[in-house]
Structure formats: C-alpha cells, structure tokens
Motif scaffolding. Structure first.
Motif, mmCIF file in Angstrom:
data_model
loop_
_atom_site.group_PDB
_atom_site.id
_atom_site.type_symbol
_atom_site.label_atom_id
_atom_site.label_comp_id
_atom_site.label_asym_id
_atom_site.label_seq_id
_atom_site.Cartn_x
_atom_site.Cartn_y
_atom_site.Cartn_z
ATOM 1 N N SER A 254 0.852 -1.191 0.000
ATOM 2 C CA SER A 254 0.000 0.000 0.000
ATOM 3 C C SER A 254 0.885 1.238 0.000
ATOM 4 C CB SER A 254 -0.903 0.004 1.235
ATOM 5 O OG SER A 254 -1.587 1.241 1.369
ATOM 6 N N LEU A 255 0.516 2.243 -0.803
ATOM 7 C CA LEU A 255 1.257 3.506 -0.820
ATOM 8 C C LEU A 255 0.891 4.310 0.421
ATOM 9 C CD1 LEU A 255 3.076 5.629 -2.098
ATOM 10 C CD2 LEU A 255 1.119 6.394 -3.469
ATOM 11 N N ALA A 256 1.809 4.432 1.342
ATOM 12 C CA ALA A 256 1.555 5.153 2.586
ATOM 13 C C ALA A 256 1.217 6.619 2.293
ATOM 14 C CB ALA A 256 2.776 5.071 3.508
ATOM 15 N N GLY A 257 0.089 7.072 2.801
ATOM 16 C CA GLY A 257 -0.303 8.470 2.603
ATOM 17 C C GLY A 257 -0.976 8.750 1.282
ATOM 18 N N GLY A 258 -1.049 7.760 0.393
ATOM 19 C CA GLY A 258 -1.775 7.899 -0.865
ATOM 20 C C GLY A 258 -1.251 8.997 -1.775
ATOM 21 N N VAL A 259 -2.141 9.504 -2.617
ATOM 22 C CA VAL A 259 -1.774 10.535 -3.594
ATOM 23 C C VAL A 259 -1.225 11.773 -2.888
ATOM 24 C CG1 VAL A 259 -2.671 12.107 -5.347
ATOM 25 C CG2 VAL A 259 -3.377 9.722 -5.347
#
Length: 427
Positions: A377-382
C-alpha cells in the motif's frame, strides 16, 4: 442508481392555494404541460428553495426559479460583485460592482417576479451558519470553493435535505442531485457529494477559474439544468439526476452520464472502517519517496510494480499517477480470488488511494485472498505522492485507457470546481 425507477419520486412540496387569474396567465405555459399543470404550479408557488452562491451558477438558477414561480428563494453569499464576475454572473450588472451579491441578486429576482419572496443571507455557509437551511425544502449549491461545497453537502445530509449540485471549469461541467438522508420508503438510495469526492483535494491540487478560466455561457447551460432539476424535485416530475452525474464537454458539445453509487450500494468512503480492521501499519506499505525512486530506476532483470488506483472515478479525474491501472475499491473487493482486472496474476503491485486508508483495505483483501507476488500500500496515498515530488497527471480530461473496471475503458471527466475565482473584496 440512487432511485428505484419503478417507484415514482414523490413531490417535495404539497400544492399551495389555487392560482388567481393573474397567476394563471403568467404561468399559462406551465399549465399546458400534462406532467406539471396547475397542481405542479401550485407546488412551485409553495416551495422554499435556498440557493447557495450568487455567482455564475447561482445567477441562472435564481432567474429561472423566480420565473418559474417558486414562492420563496433564499440567497446565500458573503461576497461582493467584481467587474470580472460580469462575464458569467448575469444576475449582476455594471452598476452592481462593489455591492453585496445577495443584495444585487435579490433586486434582480424582485424585478423578475414580484410574487417571489427573497430572503437574503449575506454570510458564507459553514458549520456555524448552516442552521439557515432549516425551513427550506431544497438546496441548490452553486458555491465556488471546496470548503463551501463540502459544508453545504454535509449540512444537507444532516438535515435530510435534497441538494442540486453543479460544477464548471474551463469548458467542462457536471450536474447531479444528492440526497444523503431521504425519507424512508421514498425509493431513494442515499447518495451525497462525499460518494463522488470522498475528501477535498489538497490545496493547490486543482486550479481555480482565475487560473484556468471558464466559458461564461457554459455557466448558463449548467445553471439552467440545475434549475430544471429543482423544478422536477419540487413537483415530482421527470427523472432527476439521483445516482447519476451528467457530464458535459462543451468544447465538443458532448453529454455523458456517469453512474454514482451511494455508500449503501457499495461505494467506500475514505474514512470507512475496514471489516478486517486493516490499517496502514497492518499491511506491507511503501513510502511515497521510496516509490518515486523505485519507479525511476528499476534494476535490470526485475519487474516494475503495477500501480493500482482504487479511488472513485471523480477523484481520478482530478489527479492520477501516470500509467496507473484504475480499479475502484468496490470492484476490487468483488474479486474473491485475489486477482486484479487487467493485471497479471503474479505481477508486483502497489495500491494507492487518496490518503492510504482504502489502499490498506485493498491490500489486506488481496493478501487474504492469496494474491501471488508482492503487494504493498502507498503510505499516505496521492497526497503523500505529491508531497514527495512524484509525477502526476492533473486536470479534467479523461484518463488514458487503463481503467480495467470501466466498460468504456476511461474514467469520466469530472470538473473539479465551480465557476468563481477565490473570493475577492472591493473596498
């Protein structure tokens, strides 16, 4: 769909008193319409509509609702008329520059319809002023900032008020109807702004009309459609845009319709808790800065991870990572075998959303389903990706054909802002 088409949508307003001879003459063209008729006109005369924003969208809404015979119109705006507004805000004139917009708009409505009661609210609608919506039957949102738009949407959802919503930027526009808490038995599935845009964009992520421009006549088209939606809701006629977003590309004069699913029909808001309790620290994650560096220099003989975007269509239209594959979270969760549509079964994945909540849930689901290959999962998202200097594609145009969950292969065009520039004041 947010409304069961087999169940007619009930009118919002009960009919008022019979029309007198002057009223019957004035609205005679409405009386000829079989679906509207004299009873529908009496509903309009009894209706109370609050229009939030007296700018490019609010202007035609106010004019057409007054002309249609709506009995009470509330006008909410804390701004003053600026000369740059006149290109699109046709309820104001040159003599109104420097005047409060609510006063200028109210005068224009009274000139158009002396039988319409106008209530001026010279404030910005936020949590502290949302009580002014009490007593209205319907709210029309023509506001110009994300803060105001979410304040209007949340206030309507809490009060069970239906909301007509519109947005324009450059030559793109969209219109929809939200109803966060419809009456029981109405046949309406709850749907609201946060189902379309779960969280506001980060500051500076979306240009304002002062930066990007807006076609003035487009505001008239969109505002007129918003007024039409209001009339349909008030009178129980037609099929309003509940659970649908009408999208207009004015440059090519093409309309499209995008389905909008409410939370109770499978859309997952950003703050929704995961049934599995998954959080970012429960699943494998990758920091945004690390992913930027990883994608910039993939070692020979290794596979670059496939970036999977699990946000909703409207969010992706605002900003997206290049070459990412779009599979909305609800569609991904519907896959029970750990597969991602359009992606090889063993391909390494990095899943992202707006802030990391939905992507963590998606990763937990994929791992539980036995997904082969690396899944992070991309931590902190966009939001974190942008802060880390990652490349993005911004704007309102359609995304490349990498949307594995869309029947058309592209994300819908959802213009991000309404027509007004950031608020300016005249001394």
């Amino acid at each position: 769909m947010a409304h069961n088409g087999d169940v007619p949508l009930a009118p919002l307003v009960a009919p008022g008193p019979p029309l007198d001879a002057e009223e019957a003459e004035r609205w005679s063209r409405h009386l000829l319409l079989p679906d509207l008729g004299e009873v529908g006109q009496r509903r309009l005369r009894a209706a109370r509509v609050c229009v939030v924003g007296a700018g490019g969208l609010g202007a035609p809404v106010l004019q057409y609702l007054a002309a249609a015979g709506v009995g009470t119109l509330g006008v909410v705006d804390d701004d003053v008329v600026d000369s740059s507004n006149l290109q699109r805000q046709v309820v104001h004139g040159e003599a109104d520059v420097g005047r409060p917009k609510v006063a200028s708009a109210a005068d224009a409505v009274r000139r158009l319809s002396s039988r319409t009661r106008v209530v001026e609210h010279p404030v910005r609608l936020d949590a502290s002023t949302a009580g002014l919506l009490d007593g209205y039957d319907l709210v029309v949102d023509g506001t110009d900032t994300f803060g105001s738009r979410y304040a209007v949407a949340d206030a309507c959802a809490r009060r069970g008020l239906p909301e007509v919503w519109g947005s324009v930027l450059r030559t793109d526009a969209q219109v929809s109807v939200f109803w966060g808490r419809p009456p029981a038995g109405s046949g309406v599935v709850p749907v609201q702004l946060r189902d379309l845009f779960p969280v506001p964009p980060a500051p500076g992520e979306v240009p304002s009309c002062a930066e990007a421009g807006v076609l003035g006549a487009l505001c008239g088209v969109v505002g007129s459609l918003m007024a039409l939606q209001a009339v349909q809701l008030l009178t129980g006629t037609g099929e309003p845009l509940l659970g649908r977003v009408a999208v207009l590309d004015a440059a090519r004069l093409r309309w499209r319709e995008v389905p909008l699913v409410g939370r109770l029909s499978g859309a997952v808001p950003e703050d929704a808790p995961s049934p599995s309790g998954a959080r970012e620290d429960d699943v494998p994650v990758v920091a945004a800065a690390a992913l930027v560096a990883e994608l910039a220099a993939v070692p020979a003989g290794t596979r670059a991870p496939v970036v999977v975007d699990v946000r909703e269509h409207g969010e992706r239209a605002l900003v997206r990572l290049p070459a990412s594959v779009h599979v909305p979270l609800a569609a991904l969760l519907a896959q029970g075998d750990g597969r991602v549509p359009g992606v090889e079964d063993d391909a390494p994945l990095v899943v992202h959303c707006a802030a990391g909540v939905r992507s963590a849930r998606a990763v937990a689901h994929l791992l539980a389903a036995g997904r082969r290959g690396t899944v992070r999962s991309l931590a902190g998202g966009v939001q974190a990706w942008v802060r880390a200097g990652g490349e993005v594609v911004r704007g309102t145009g359609p995304a490349p054909t990498t949307d594995a969950a869309s029947p058309t292969g592209t994300a819908p065009t959802i213009a991000p802002t309404t027509d007004d520039a950031p608020r300016r004041r005249t001394a």
